[in-house]
Design a protein around this motif. Structure first.
Motif, short mmCIF file in Angstrom:
data_model
loop_
_atom_site.label_atom_id
_atom_site.label_comp_id
_atom_site.label_asym_id
_atom_site.label_seq_id
_atom_site.Cartn_x
_atom_site.Cartn_y
_atom_site.Cartn_z
N ALA A 23 0.41 7.50 20.62
CA ALA A 23 -0.15 6.45 21.12
C ALA A 23 0.72 5.26 20.80
O ALA A 23 1.35 4.45 21.48
N LEU A 24 1.26 5.15 19.61
CA LEU A 24 2.04 4.06 19.04
C LEU A 24 3.49 4.23 19.49
O LEU A 24 4.12 3.18 20.27
N LYS A 25 3.81 5.40 20.20
CA LYS A 25 5.25 5.55 20.47
C LYS A 25 5.15 5.35 22.21
O LYS A 25 5.88 5.27 22.83
N ASP A 83 -0.98 7.41 7.92
CA ASP A 83 -1.97 6.23 8.26
C ASP A 83 -1.32 5.09 8.00
O ASP A 83 -1.25 4.05 8.88
N ASN A 84 -0.85 4.53 6.90
CA ASN A 84 -0.49 3.31 6.55
C ASN A 84 0.98 3.01 7.32
O ASN A 84 0.82 1.77 7.81
N TYR A 85 1.88 3.97 7.42
CA TYR A 85 2.84 3.81 8.28
C TYR A 85 2.54 3.45 9.78
O TYR A 85 2.97 2.47 10.59
N ALA A 94 6.20 7.10 9.99
CA ALA A 94 4.99 7.73 10.15
C ALA A 94 5.21 9.42 10.50
O ALA A 94 4.92 10.17 10.21
N ALA A 95 6.29 9.36 11.42
CA ALA A 95 6.72 10.71 12.00
C ALA A 95 7.28 11.49 10.76
O ALA A 95 6.91 12.64 10.80
N LYS A 96 8.30 10.97 10.14
CA LYS A 96 8.63 11.50 8.76
C LYS A 96 7.41 12.11 7.96
O LYS A 96 7.52 13.34 7.67
N ALA A 156 0.77 -1.25 -0.04
CA ALA A 156 0.01 -0.07 -0.03
C ALA A 156 0.86 1.38 0.10
O ALA A 156 0.66 2.27 -0.60
N ILE A 157 1.76 1.22 0.87
CA ILE A 157 2.94 2.22 0.76
C ILE A 157 3.51 2.61 -0.59
O ILE A 157 3.69 3.71 -0.92
N SER A 158 3.96 1.67 -1.18
CA SER A 158 4.66 1.51 -2.43
C SER A 158 3.62 2.22 -3.30
O SER A 158 4.13 3.10 -4.14
N TYR A 159 2.39 2.06 -3.24
CA TYR A 159 1.49 2.41 -4.31
C TYR A 159 1.30 3.90 -4.17
O TYR A 159 1.00 4.88 -4.87
#
Length: 176
Positions: free
Chosen positions: A88-90, A44-46, A55-57, A12-15
């Motif tokens: 939250a992920l962190k 969102d995908n990351y 995601a942060a980048k 998904a990220i690649s696309y």
């Protein structure tokens, strides 16, 4: 979307990255919104892929993009929500909570503004319809008045013609 539904976040990220390349940089108009959506989907995908650094980048890129190319257009509620999810992920749940609350406040204020705007538009439309109905009623009354005046004028012309005809007839009779 299909790759994400299959939980194949890498594909998904690649696309999404390919979509990002298509738009290029410094593009105006609808492509600005498209670029923002691409960044949102990347973040969102990351996040779903549990890749906090990536995601942060892209979240930083999104926030920078919102502050420059989309300045005055967006409401930043999505970036606040994504920031909360990243926190939250962190494991920083306090910052995550604050970001989600900020996002909710922004969404609520935008919703309130849109609700007022819709209400104002509906009121203006109702006034316009009332004005249009009043105008149509006035025009209908004018038409009736013009028809009445035309009828009276025709009746007067007919009466004058009949009287004139009678006067001529009497004059002829008197001459004879």
């Amino acid at each position: 979307f299909e790759m994400r539904a299959r939980k194949n976040y890498a594909a998904a990220i690649s696309y999404i990255l390919k979509s990002k390349e298509i738009t290029g940089s410094g593009v105006k108009g609808w492509k600005v919104g498209f670029q923002a959506n691409v960044l949102i989907h990347l973040v969102d995908n990351y996040l779903e892929y549990k890749k906090a650094d990536s995601a942060a980048k892209y979240l930083d890129t999104l926030i920078t993009f919102e502050n420059s190319a989309m300045s005055g257009i967006g409401d930043n509620s999505v970036s606040s929500e994504l920031t909360g999810r990243l926190m939250a992920l962190k494991g920083d749940y306090k910052a995550a909570y604050q970001a989600i609350v900020e996002s909710s406040k922004i969404k609520d204020s935008v919703f309130a503004v849109r609700t007022v705007d819709i209400s104002n538009n509906m009121y203006a439309q109702a006034l316009a319809e009332d004005t249009r109905e009043d105008l149509e009623k006035t025009q209908s009354q004018k038409r009736k008045l013009y028809i009445s005046i035309a009828g009276i004028v025709l009746l007067l012309i007919a009466s004058v013609s009949v009287l004139s005809s009678k006067i001529r007839k009497k004059e002829r009779e008197m001459k004879q």
